[in-house]
Each structure stands twice: as structure tokens, then as C-alpha cells.
Design a protein around this motif. Structure first.
Motif, PDB file in Angstrom:
ATOM      1  N   ARG A 150      17.483  32.436 -58.195  1.00  0.00           N
ATOM      2  CA  ARG A 150      18.256  31.442 -57.521  1.00  0.00           C
ATOM      3  C   ARG A 150      17.317  31.379 -56.432  1.00  0.00           C
ATOM      4  N   GLY A 151      16.172  31.020 -56.570  1.00  0.00           N
ATOM      5  CA  GLY A 151      15.344  30.828 -55.096  1.00  0.00           C
ATOM      6  C   GLY A 151      15.581  29.840 -55.062  1.00  0.00           C
ATOM      7  N   PHE A 152      15.418  28.985 -56.011  1.00  0.00           N
ATOM      8  CA  PHE A 152      14.670  27.613 -55.804  1.00  0.00           C
ATOM      9  C   PHE A 152      16.129  26.843 -55.676  1.00  0.00           C
ATOM     10  N   GLU A 153      17.056  27.128 -56.380  1.00  0.00           N
ATOM     11  CA  GLU A 153      18.033  26.362 -55.899  1.00  0.00           C
ATOM     12  C   GLU A 153      18.481  26.566 -54.041  1.00  0.00           C
ATOM     13  N   VAL A 154      18.517  27.362 -53.090  1.00  0.00           N
ATOM     14  CA  VAL A 154      18.576  27.989 -51.646  1.00  0.00           C
ATOM     15  C   VAL A 154      17.392  27.061 -51.662  1.00  0.00           C
ATOM     16  N   ALA A 155      16.667  26.840 -51.772  1.00  0.00           N
ATOM     17  CA  ALA A 155      14.653  26.449 -51.563  1.00  0.00           C
ATOM     18  C   ALA A 155      15.285  24.562 -51.120  1.00  0.00           C
ATOM     19  N   LEU A 156      16.497  24.274 -52.171  1.00  0.00           N
ATOM     20  CA  LEU A 156      16.391  22.861 -52.556  1.00  0.00           C
ATOM     21  C   LEU A 156      17.544  22.594 -51.702  1.00  0.00           C
ATOM     22  N   GLY A 157      18.118  23.185 -52.057  1.00  0.00           N
ATOM     23  CA  GLY A 157      20.148  23.474 -50.741  1.00  0.00           C
ATOM     24  C   GLY A 157      19.145  22.996 -49.575  1.00  0.00           C
ATOM     25  N   CYS A 158      18.562  23.851 -48.472  1.00  0.00           N
ATOM     26  CA  CYS A 158      18.304  23.639 -47.314  1.00  0.00           C
ATOM     27  C   CYS A 158      17.670  22.231 -47.135  1.00  0.00           C
ATOM     28  N   HIS A 159      16.585  21.721 -47.734  1.00  0.00           N
ATOM     29  CA  HIS A 159      15.903  21.157 -48.199  1.00  0.00           C
ATOM     30  C   HIS A 159      16.705  19.888 -48.012  1.00  0.00           C
ATOM     31  N   VAL A 160      18.008  19.598 -48.658  1.00  0.00           N
ATOM     32  CA  VAL A 160      18.764  18.200 -49.114  1.00  0.00           C
ATOM     33  C   VAL A 160      19.820  18.453 -47.926  1.00  0.00           C
ATOM     34  N   LEU A 161      20.049  19.789 -46.835  1.00  0.00           N
ATOM     35  CA  LEU A 161      20.801  19.479 -46.471  1.00  0.00           C
ATOM     36  C   LEU A 161      20.065  18.940 -45.016  1.00  0.00           C
ATOM     37  N   GLY A 162      18.765  19.679 -44.669  1.00  0.00           N
ATOM     38  CA  GLY A 162      18.405  19.078 -43.788  1.00  0.00           C
ATOM     39  C   GLY A 162      17.891  17.598 -44.327  1.00  0.00           C
ATOM     40  N   ALA A 163      17.934  17.319 -44.806  1.00  0.00           N
ATOM     41  CA  ALA A 163      17.471  15.447 -44.822  1.00  0.00           C
ATOM     42  C   ALA A 163      18.222  15.088 -44.013  1.00  0.00           C
ATOM     43  N   PHE A 164      19.899  15.299 -44.654  1.00  0.00           N
ATOM     44  CA  PHE A 164      21.026  14.711 -44.110  1.00  0.00           C
ATOM     45  C   PHE A 164      21.230  15.064 -42.600  1.00  0.00           C
ATOM     46  N   LEU A 165      21.014  15.783 -42.374  1.00  0.00           N
ATOM     47  CA  LEU A 165      21.526  15.970 -40.915  1.00  0.00           C
ATOM     48  C   LEU A 165      20.278  14.733 -40.099  1.00  0.00           C
ATOM     49  N   ILE A 166      19.092  15.325 -40.068  1.00  0.00           N
ATOM     50  CA  ILE A 166      18.320  14.530 -39.572  1.00  0.00           C
ATOM     51  C   ILE A 166      18.202  12.954 -39.606  1.00  0.00           C
ATOM     52  N   ALA A 167      18.658  12.841 -40.610  1.00  0.00           N
ATOM     53  CA  ALA A 167      19.067  11.214 -41.661  1.00  0.00           C
ATOM     54  C   ALA A 167      20.486  10.921 -40.509  1.00  0.00           C
ATOM     55  N   LEU A 168      21.082  11.555 -40.368  1.00  0.00           N
ATOM     56  CA  LEU A 168      22.549  11.253 -39.430  1.00  0.00           C
ATOM     57  C   LEU A 168      21.699  11.363 -38.170  1.00  0.00           C
ATOM     58  N   ARG A 169      20.736  11.962 -37.149  1.00  0.00           N
ATOM     59  CA  ARG A 169      20.241  11.959 -36.063  1.00  0.00           C
ATOM     60  C   ARG A 169      20.012  10.202 -36.066  1.00  0.00           C
ATOM     61  N   VAL A 170      19.040   9.512 -37.672  1.00  0.00           N
ATOM     62  CA  VAL A 170      17.597   8.593 -37.379  1.00  0.00           C
ATOM     63  C   VAL A 170      19.379   7.919 -37.595  1.00  0.00           C
ATOM     64  N   GLN A 171      20.591   8.119 -38.368  1.00  0.00           N
ATOM     65  CA  GLN A 171      21.564   6.865 -38.007  1.00  0.00           C
ATOM     66  C   GLN A 171      22.249   6.567 -36.839  1.00  0.00           C
ATOM     67  N   ARG A 172      22.273   7.086 -36.148  1.00  0.00           N
ATOM     68  CA  ARG A 172      23.641   7.609 -34.091  1.00  0.00           C
ATOM     69  C   ARG A 172      21.769   6.895 -33.637  1.00  0.00           C
ATOM     70  N   GLN A 173      20.835   6.865 -33.592  1.00  0.00           N
ATOM     71  CA  GLN A 173      19.578   6.580 -32.997  1.00  0.00           C
ATOM     72  C   GLN A 173      19.768   5.017 -32.959  1.00  0.00           C
ATOM     73  N   TYR A 174      18.843   4.849 -34.081  1.00  0.00           N
ATOM     74  CA  TYR A 174      18.810   3.209 -35.192  1.00  0.00           C
ATOM     75  C   TYR A 174      19.698   2.659 -35.747  1.00  0.00           C
ATOM     76  N   GLY A 175      20.034   2.820 -36.141  1.00  0.00           N
ATOM     77  CA  GLY A 175      22.075   2.339 -37.666  1.00  0.00           C
ATOM     78  C   GLY A 175      21.667   1.764 -37.366  1.00  0.00           C
ATOM     79  N   ASP A 176      22.853   0.932 -37.705  1.00  0.00           N
ATOM     80  CA  ASP A 176      23.990   0.024 -38.139  1.00  0.00           C
ATOM     81  C   ASP A 176      24.667   0.337 -39.595  1.00  0.00           C
ATOM     82  N   ALA A 177      25.317  -0.688 -39.664  1.00  0.00           N
ATOM     83  CA  ALA A 177      26.659  -0.734 -40.823  1.00  0.00           C
ATOM     84  C   ALA A 177      25.924  -0.898 -42.311  1.00  0.00           C
ATOM     85  N   THR A 178      24.584  -1.547 -42.257  1.00  0.00           N
ATOM     86  CA  THR A 178      24.134  -1.822 -43.385  1.00  0.00           C
ATOM     87  C   THR A 178      22.719   0.170 -44.028  1.00  0.00           C
TER      88      THR A 178
END
Length: 263
Positions: free
Chosen positions: A167-195
Motif C-alpha cells: 500500500r505504499g502508493f496509497e500512502v504516498a498519494l495520500g501525503c501528496h493530496v494532504l500536502g496540496a490541500f494544506l498549502i492551498a489553504l495558506r495561499v487562500q488565507r493570504q491572497y484568496g477571496d470568495a471566488t
């Protein structure tokens, strides 16, 4: 530099990364990795009178969507916005080229039903997801090519987890998805709006749909809606749409950042 409207470095870097993956897989390094091979893993029935490359027509032809999506985004800014920022053009073109490459790779897996094609399909998924954190980091901080190389290198190397566990691929993919979501949240807080918040929410929705529909491919066939156009097919529709919505999110925050700088 631009080559036929495409950032030349983006083209070289994506081509180089693909060649590296093909070379490593050809050595047999990942021949022991667990993959799903054979038509039995898909709910869509094989059409025996069709050629092998379209034996499952719906699951095969949906991969054209990735190619069309990539072509659309390659020309997006050069045609509509006259973007001159080298960093933004590079980030956008790499992501678009990844989409164009990913379609044929998935198609090759369906066509050949070979283990090595399945490995490439899995492996290519990781640097694609990793490009979202790379692009987000370039929005948040000064652009450092060395950081880009490090992040993508770590992403490619993370596939080696498959050698340690089934299940190594699923673990790696899960970490990638979580990492993308968390850094997108940072971008949203700094530069984001409702759109941008809406784009981010829809992207997450499609991502969850992609995962769920793929996992439930066989189970969903008890309903008429999923007997011809199966869960796997709809999961790929969700995958193309999450790609597109990620582009929209990143495009929007880039514009928001630019407007702040100009004011």
C-alpha cells in the motif's frame, strides 16, 4: 523562451522527467510493486470486436479529456491575458504539459494491461499532485528553481514506498493530496477571496469524487447509471475536472497577488 507558445524550459523539464521515469521503469526496479493488471479490475465490459487500444471504449476515450485540458491551458494566458511573468508561464505550462502526457500514459495502461504501464500510471500521478504545492509555494515566496527541483525530486522518490509495502502508493498519494490541500489553504488565507474559496472547495469535491468512484467501480454497477458509464469512467471525469479547477484556483490567486502588488 517560448516554443510554439509553450515555455521551452517547461517542455524540456517535463520531457526530461518523463524520460527519467521511463528509463527507471525499464530497468525493472519496480517490477515487484503491487499493481492492478487485467480487465477484471474494471467494471466496464470489454467489447471483443474492438481493437485492444479501445477495448473498454469509455474508459479509454475519457483520457482524451486530459489532452484537451492541457492544450486549452497551454494557450490560456498567451491568448487572453498577455502574461509576461516568466515564473507564472513556466508553472502553468508545466502543469498543462503534465496533463497532456498523463492521458496517453493512462490509455497505455488500459491498452496493454501490462505491469510496467501500470507502474508509470501510478508514478506519474505523484509529481502531478506535487506541482500544486510547488506552484503555491512560488506564489507565497520568492521563486527558487532549486526548491522546485527538490520538491519534485522528493515526489518522484516517494514512489519507492511501493517497494516497502503493498500500500505504499496509497500512502504516498495520500501525503501528496494532504500536502496540496494544506498549502492551498495558506495561499487562500493570504491572497484568496470568495471566488478562489469556491474553486478550492469544488477542487476538493472532485478529488474526493475521483477517489470514491474509482474505489467503488464494481459496487456501483448495481445501478443502471453506472453499468455502461462505470464508476471508473466517472472518476476520470472528476480527475479532469479537479485538474481544471486547480488551474482556475491558481490562476485566480495569481491575479489577486498581481493586483496587490500593483496597488
Amino acid at each position: 523562451m517560448q516554443l510554439l507558445g509553450v515555455d521551452e524550459r517547461a517542455l524540456l523539464h517535463v520531457a526530461g522527467g518523463c524520460c527519467l521515469c521511463f528509463l527507471v521503469v525499464s530497468t525493472g526496479l519496480f517490477d515487484g510493486v503491487a499493481t492492478e493488471v487485467g480487465y477484471g479490475h474494471y467494471a466496464e465490459e470489454v467489447v471483443p470486436w474492438l481493437p485492444a487500444f479501445v477495448a473498454m471504449p469509455f474508459n479509454c476515450f475519457i483520457n482524451i479529456g486530459y489532452i484537451l485540458l492541457g492544450i486549452f491551458w497551454l494557450g490560456r494566458w498567451s491568448k487572453t491575458q498577455g502574461q509576461k511573468d516568466v515564473r507564472k508561464m513556466y508553472m502553468k505550462d508545466v502543469f498543462a504539459l503534465m496533463a497532456i502526457v498523463y492521458g496517453p500514459v493512462q490509455w497505455a495502461r488500459l491498452w496493454t494491461q501490462s505491469h510496467r504501464a501500470a507502474v508509470l500510471d501510478q508514478w506519474f500521478t505523484l509529481p502531478i499532485f506535487a506541482w500544486v504545492p510547488v506552484w503555491c509555494k512560488s506564489v507565497l515566496e520568492a521563486w527558487r528553481p532549486a526548491t522546485v527541483l527538490l520538491m519534485e525530486g522528493l515526489s518522484l522518490a516517494s514512489y519507492s514506498l511501493c517497494l516497502l509495502h503493498s500500500r505504499g502508493f496509497e500512502v504516498a498519494l495520500g501525503c501528496h493530496v494532504l500536502g496540496a490541500f494544506l498549502i492551498a489553504l495558506r495561499v487562500q488565507r493570504q491572497y484568496g477571496d470568495a471566488t478562489s474559496r469556491a474553486y478550492m472547495g469544488v477542487t476538493l469535491m472532485y478529488c474526493l469524487g475521483f477517489i470514491a468512484l474509482k474505489l467503488l467501480d464494481h459496487w456501483l454497477t448495481q445501478w443502471l447509471l453506472f453499468q455502461r458509464l462505470t464508476g471508473h469512467f466517472w472518476s476520470k471525469v472528476c480527475d479532469v475536472m479537479q485538474f481544471h479547477c486547480a488551474f482556475l484556483f491558481l490562476e485566480h490567486v495569481e491575479q489577486r497577488k498581481l493586483s496587490r502588488i500593483q496597488t
